[in-house]
Design a protein around this motif. Structure first.
Motif, PDB file in Angstrom:
ATOM      1  N   THR A   7       0.832  -1.208   0.000  1.00  0.00           N
ATOM      2  CA  THR A   7       0.000   0.000   0.000  1.00  0.00           C
ATOM      3  C   THR A   7       0.864   1.255   0.000  1.00  0.00           C
ATOM      4  OG1 THR A   7      -1.713  -1.207   1.209  1.00  0.00           O
ATOM      5  CG2 THR A   7      -1.855   1.193   1.202  1.00  0.00           C
ATOM      6  N   VAL A   8       1.905   1.284   0.820  1.00  0.00           N
ATOM      7  CA  VAL A   8       2.817   2.431   0.853  1.00  0.00           C
ATOM      8  C   VAL A   8       3.511   2.583  -0.502  1.00  0.00           C
ATOM      9  CG1 VAL A   8       4.959   3.301   1.882  1.00  0.00           C
ATOM     10  CG2 VAL A   8       3.152   2.390   3.352  1.00  0.00           C
ATOM     11  N   ALA A   9       3.916   1.486  -1.106  1.00  0.00           N
ATOM     12  CA  ALA A   9       4.565   1.534  -2.416  1.00  0.00           C
ATOM     13  C   ALA A   9       3.610   2.078  -3.468  1.00  0.00           C
ATOM     14  CB  ALA A   9       5.071   0.149  -2.810  1.00  0.00           C
ATOM     15  N   ARG A  10       2.333   1.677  -3.409  1.00  0.00           N
ATOM     16  CA  ARG A  10       1.334   2.193  -4.360  1.00  0.00           C
ATOM     17  C   ARG A  10       1.159   3.696  -4.196  1.00  0.00           C
ATOM     18  NH1 ARG A  10      -3.336  -2.436  -3.876  1.00  0.00           N
ATOM     19  NH2 ARG A  10      -2.254  -4.004  -5.140  1.00  0.00           N
ATOM     20  N   PHE A  11       1.049   4.184  -2.966  1.00  0.00           N
ATOM     21  CA  PHE A  11       0.904   5.627  -2.742  1.00  0.00           C
ATOM     22  C   PHE A  11       2.168   6.384  -3.168  1.00  0.00           C
ATOM     23  CE2 PHE A  11      -2.599   4.518   0.248  1.00  0.00           C
ATOM     24  CZ  PHE A  11      -3.575   5.283  -0.365  1.00  0.00           C
ATOM     25  N   GLY A  12       3.312   5.802  -2.897  1.00  0.00           N
ATOM     26  CA  GLY A  12       4.560   6.430  -3.326  1.00  0.00           C
ATOM     27  C   GLY A  12       4.642   6.533  -4.849  1.00  0.00           C
ATOM     28  N   PHE A  13       4.240   5.471  -5.528  1.00  0.00           N
ATOM     29  CA  PHE A  13       4.225   5.491  -6.985  1.00  0.00           C
ATOM     30  C   PHE A  13       3.244   6.546  -7.504  1.00  0.00           C
ATOM     31  CE2 PHE A  13       2.526   3.938 -11.051  1.00  0.00           C
ATOM     32  CZ  PHE A  13       3.688   3.970 -11.802  1.00  0.00           C
ATOM     33  N   LEU A  14       2.091   6.665  -6.876  1.00  0.00           N
ATOM     34  CA  LEU A  14       1.092   7.650  -7.267  1.00  0.00           C
ATOM     35  C   LEU A  14       1.631   9.073  -7.091  1.00  0.00           C
ATOM     36  CD1 LEU A  14      -1.824   7.944  -8.262  1.00  0.00           C
ATOM     37  CD2 LEU A  14      -2.536   8.039  -5.880  1.00  0.00           C
ATOM     38  N   VAL A  15       2.325   9.327  -5.985  1.00  0.00           N
ATOM     39  CA  VAL A  15       2.911  10.645  -5.747  1.00  0.00           C
ATOM     40  C   VAL A  15       3.968  10.941  -6.813  1.00  0.00           C
ATOM     41  CG1 VAL A  15       4.384  11.948  -4.162  1.00  0.00           C
ATOM     42  CG2 VAL A  15       2.397  10.720  -3.287  1.00  0.00           C
ATOM     43  N   LEU A  16       4.839   9.991  -7.112  1.00  0.00           N
ATOM     44  CA  LEU A  16       5.851  10.191  -8.150  1.00  0.00           C
ATOM     45  C   LEU A  16       5.221  10.440  -9.520  1.00  0.00           C
ATOM     46  CD1 LEU A  16       8.579   7.545  -7.244  1.00  0.00           C
ATOM     47  CD2 LEU A  16       8.751  10.026  -7.105  1.00  0.00           C
ATOM     48  N   LEU A  17       4.128   9.748  -9.821  1.00  0.00           N
ATOM     49  CA  LEU A  17       3.428   9.950 -11.082  1.00  0.00           C
ATOM     50  C   LEU A  17       2.892  11.374 -11.190  1.00  0.00           C
ATOM     51  CD1 LEU A  17       2.395   8.633 -13.682  1.00  0.00           C
ATOM     52  CD2 LEU A  17       0.327   8.027 -12.448  1.00  0.00           C
ATOM     53  N   TRP A  18       2.302  11.893 -10.116  1.00  0.00           N
ATOM     54  CA  TRP A  18       1.781  13.264 -10.135  1.00  0.00           C
ATOM     55  C   TRP A  18       2.908  14.290 -10.229  1.00  0.00           C
ATOM     56  CZ3 TRP A  18      -2.615  14.889 -11.668  1.00  0.00           C
ATOM     57  CH2 TRP A  18      -3.732  14.084 -11.560  1.00  0.00           C
ATOM     58  N   ILE A  19       4.023  14.049  -9.585  1.00  0.00           N
ATOM     59  CA  ILE A  19       5.173  14.952  -9.707  1.00  0.00           C
ATOM     60  C   ILE A  19       5.643  14.999 -11.160  1.00  0.00           C
ATOM     61  CG2 ILE A  19       7.622  15.233  -9.093  1.00  0.00           C
ATOM     62  CD1 ILE A  19       6.877  14.209  -6.289  1.00  0.00           C
ATOM     63  N   PHE A  20       5.701  13.846 -11.805  1.00  0.00           N
ATOM     64  CA  PHE A  20       6.089  13.786 -13.214  1.00  0.00           C
ATOM     65  C   PHE A  20       5.103  14.558 -14.089  1.00  0.00           C
ATOM     66  CE2 PHE A  20       5.688  11.660 -17.350  1.00  0.00           C
ATOM     67  CZ  PHE A  20       6.963  11.893 -17.850  1.00  0.00           C
ATOM     68  N   VAL A  21       3.812  14.385 -13.876  1.00  0.00           N
ATOM     69  CA  VAL A  21       2.794  15.082 -14.673  1.00  0.00           C
ATOM     70  C   VAL A  21       2.931  16.591 -14.503  1.00  0.00           C
ATOM     71  CG1 VAL A  21       0.300  15.507 -14.875  1.00  0.00           C
ATOM     72  CG2 VAL A  21       1.164  13.172 -14.738  1.00  0.00           C
ATOM     73  N   PHE A  22       3.078  17.083 -13.275  1.00  0.00           N
ATOM     74  CA  PHE A  22       3.213  18.523 -13.054  1.00  0.00           C
ATOM     75  C   PHE A  22       4.502  19.074 -13.676  1.00  0.00           C
ATOM     76  CE2 PHE A  22       0.198  17.960  -9.369  1.00  0.00           C
ATOM     77  CZ  PHE A  22      -0.830  18.670  -9.956  1.00  0.00           C
ATOM     78  N   THR A  23       5.574  18.294 -13.642  1.00  0.00           N
ATOM     79  CA  THR A  23       6.823  18.725 -14.259  1.00  0.00           C
ATOM     80  C   THR A  23       6.663  18.854 -15.769  1.00  0.00           C
ATOM     81  OG1 THR A  23       8.082  17.631 -12.511  1.00  0.00           O
ATOM     82  CG2 THR A  23       9.279  18.188 -14.535  1.00  0.00           C
ATOM     83  N   VAL A  24       6.043  17.886 -16.405  1.00  0.00           N
ATOM     84  CA  VAL A  24       5.824  17.926 -17.854  1.00  0.00           C
ATOM     85  C   VAL A  24       4.949  19.117 -18.234  1.00  0.00           C
ATOM     86  CG1 VAL A  24       4.712  16.717 -19.779  1.00  0.00           C
ATOM     87  CG2 VAL A  24       6.239  15.478 -18.241  1.00  0.00           C
ATOM     88  N   VAL A  25       3.870  19.336 -17.512  1.00  0.00           N
ATOM     89  CA  VAL A  25       2.983  20.471 -17.786  1.00  0.00           C
ATOM     90  C   VAL A  25       3.743  21.793 -17.618  1.00  0.00           C
ATOM     91  CG1 VAL A  25       0.941  21.714 -16.956  1.00  0.00           C
ATOM     92  CG2 VAL A  25       0.856  19.243 -17.278  1.00  0.00           C
ATOM     93  N   GLY A  26       4.582  21.899 -16.606  1.00  0.00           N
ATOM     94  CA  GLY A  26       5.365  23.115 -16.396  1.00  0.00           C
ATOM     95  C   GLY A  26       6.337  23.382 -17.536  1.00  0.00           C
ATOM     96  N   VAL A  27       6.997  22.343 -18.029  1.00  0.00           N
ATOM     97  CA  VAL A  27       7.939  22.511 -19.133  1.00  0.00           C
ATOM     98  C   VAL A  27       7.205  22.933 -20.405  1.00  0.00           C
ATOM     99  CG1 VAL A  27       9.490  21.246 -20.684  1.00  0.00           C
ATOM    100  CG2 VAL A  27       9.704  20.977 -18.221  1.00  0.00           C
ATOM    101  N   ILE A  28       6.083  22.303 -20.685  1.00  0.00           N
ATOM    102  CA  ILE A  28       5.302  22.662 -21.871  1.00  0.00           C
ATOM    103  C   ILE A  28       4.797  24.096 -21.752  1.00  0.00           C
ATOM    104  CG2 ILE A  28       3.163  22.189 -23.128  1.00  0.00           C
ATOM    105  CD1 ILE A  28       3.659  19.206 -22.486  1.00  0.00           C
ATOM    106  N   ARG A  29       4.313  24.461 -20.595  1.00  0.00           N
ATOM    107  CA  ARG A  29       3.809  25.823 -20.386  1.00  0.00           C
ATOM    108  C   ARG A  29       4.921  26.855 -20.537  1.00  0.00           C
ATOM    109  NH1 ARG A  29       3.012  28.650 -15.527  1.00  0.00           N
ATOM    110  NH2 ARG A  29       1.524  30.322 -15.818  1.00  0.00           N
ATOM    111  N   ARG A  30       6.093  26.566 -19.997  1.00  0.00           N
ATOM    112  CA  ARG A  30       7.217  27.483 -20.112  1.00  0.00           C
ATOM    113  C   ARG A  30       7.641  27.647 -21.566  1.00  0.00           C
ATOM    114  NH1 ARG A  30      11.662  25.121 -17.217  1.00  0.00           N
ATOM    115  NH2 ARG A  30      12.236  24.238 -19.195  1.00  0.00           N
ATOM    116  N   ASP A  31       7.654  26.561 -22.339  1.00  0.00           N
ATOM    117  CA  ASP A  31       8.034  26.621 -23.743  1.00  0.00           C
ATOM    118  C   ASP A  31       7.013  27.401 -24.563  1.00  0.00           C
ATOM    119  OD1 ASP A  31       9.814  26.025 -25.826  1.00  0.00           O
ATOM    120  OD2 ASP A  31       8.521  24.390 -26.505  1.00  0.00           O
ATOM    121  N   MET A  32       5.739  27.263 -24.241  1.00  0.00           N
ATOM    122  CA  MET A  32       4.687  27.954 -24.990  1.00  0.00           C
ATOM    123  C   MET A  32       4.674  29.450 -24.717  1.00  0.00           C
ATOM    124  SD  MET A  32       1.507  25.272 -24.796  1.00  0.00           S
ATOM    125  CE  MET A  32       0.357  26.538 -25.229  1.00  0.00           C
ATOM    126  N   PHE A  33       4.933  29.857 -23.497  1.00  0.00           N
ATOM    127  CA  PHE A  33       4.807  31.249 -23.125  1.00  0.00           C
ATOM    128  C   PHE A  33       6.140  31.960 -22.940  1.00  0.00           C
ATOM    129  CE2 PHE A  33       0.867  29.254 -21.509  1.00  0.00           C
ATOM    130  CZ  PHE A  33      -0.007  29.903 -22.368  1.00  0.00           C
TER     131      PHE A  33
END
Length: 160
Positions: A7-33
């Motif tokens: 269960t802890v591993a699943r939550f840890g994986f979920l947190v890492l997945l969201w960090i990755f998504v926010f990082t990708v969105v930030g890079v795309i947003r920075r490149d666009m603007f």
């Protein structure tokens, strides 16, 4: 106990997945603007009339003005743009003056601006940088005739 670890591993994986998504969105947003943010910078270039800083090329001699921008390397080699009084934007964005299809170019990569009879190159916050000869452009930099400007695999020069 193994269920707890799973269960802890699943939550840890979920947190890492969201960090990755926010990082990708930030890079795309920075490149666009990036162009909108850097277009607000209107400060005059430093050192006009002074000796060039180390790593910067010397100024062009008076009497020889640039009238054309020539693409000397890359997919658009041979392309010529007649220079006027308006800035030239370079990048992958469709609204750029010179649209380059280079994987190493940002949407709004660089801008050539005429000031007092001299052309200056400005990097617009690109990911891979803009180079004048072999020096990385960090601010508005005067561009002498015949000195290569490199954006990814594309090379440009100002010609009389």
């Amino acid at each position: 106990m193994p269920e707890f670890v799973l269960t802890v591993a699943r939550f840890g994986f979920l947190v890492l997945l969201w960090i990755f998504v926010f990082t990708v969105v930030g890079v795309i947003r920075r490149d666009m603007f990036a162009g909108a943010r850097s277009s607000r910078l209107v400060a005059a270039p430093r050192g006009i009339g002074a000796a060039p800083a180390p790593g910067r090329p010397a100024r062009v001699k008076r009497g020889r003005a640039a009238h054309q921008l020539l693409v000397t390397g890359g997919a658009l080699a041979g392309t010529r743009i007649t220079l006027g009084e308006t800035p030239i934007t370079i990048g992958r964005a469709e609204d750029s003056t010179l649209v380059i299809t280079d994987d190493y170019a940002s949407a709004r990569h660089a801008r050539l601006v005429p000031r007092d009879g001299q052309w200056y190159i400005e990097d617009l916050g690109s990911t891979n940088g803009t180079y004048l000869d072999r020096a990385k452009v960090t601010g508005p930099t005067p561009v002498p005739l015949g000195v290569p400007i490199r954006i990814g695999r594309t090379s440009l020069e100002l010609r009389p």
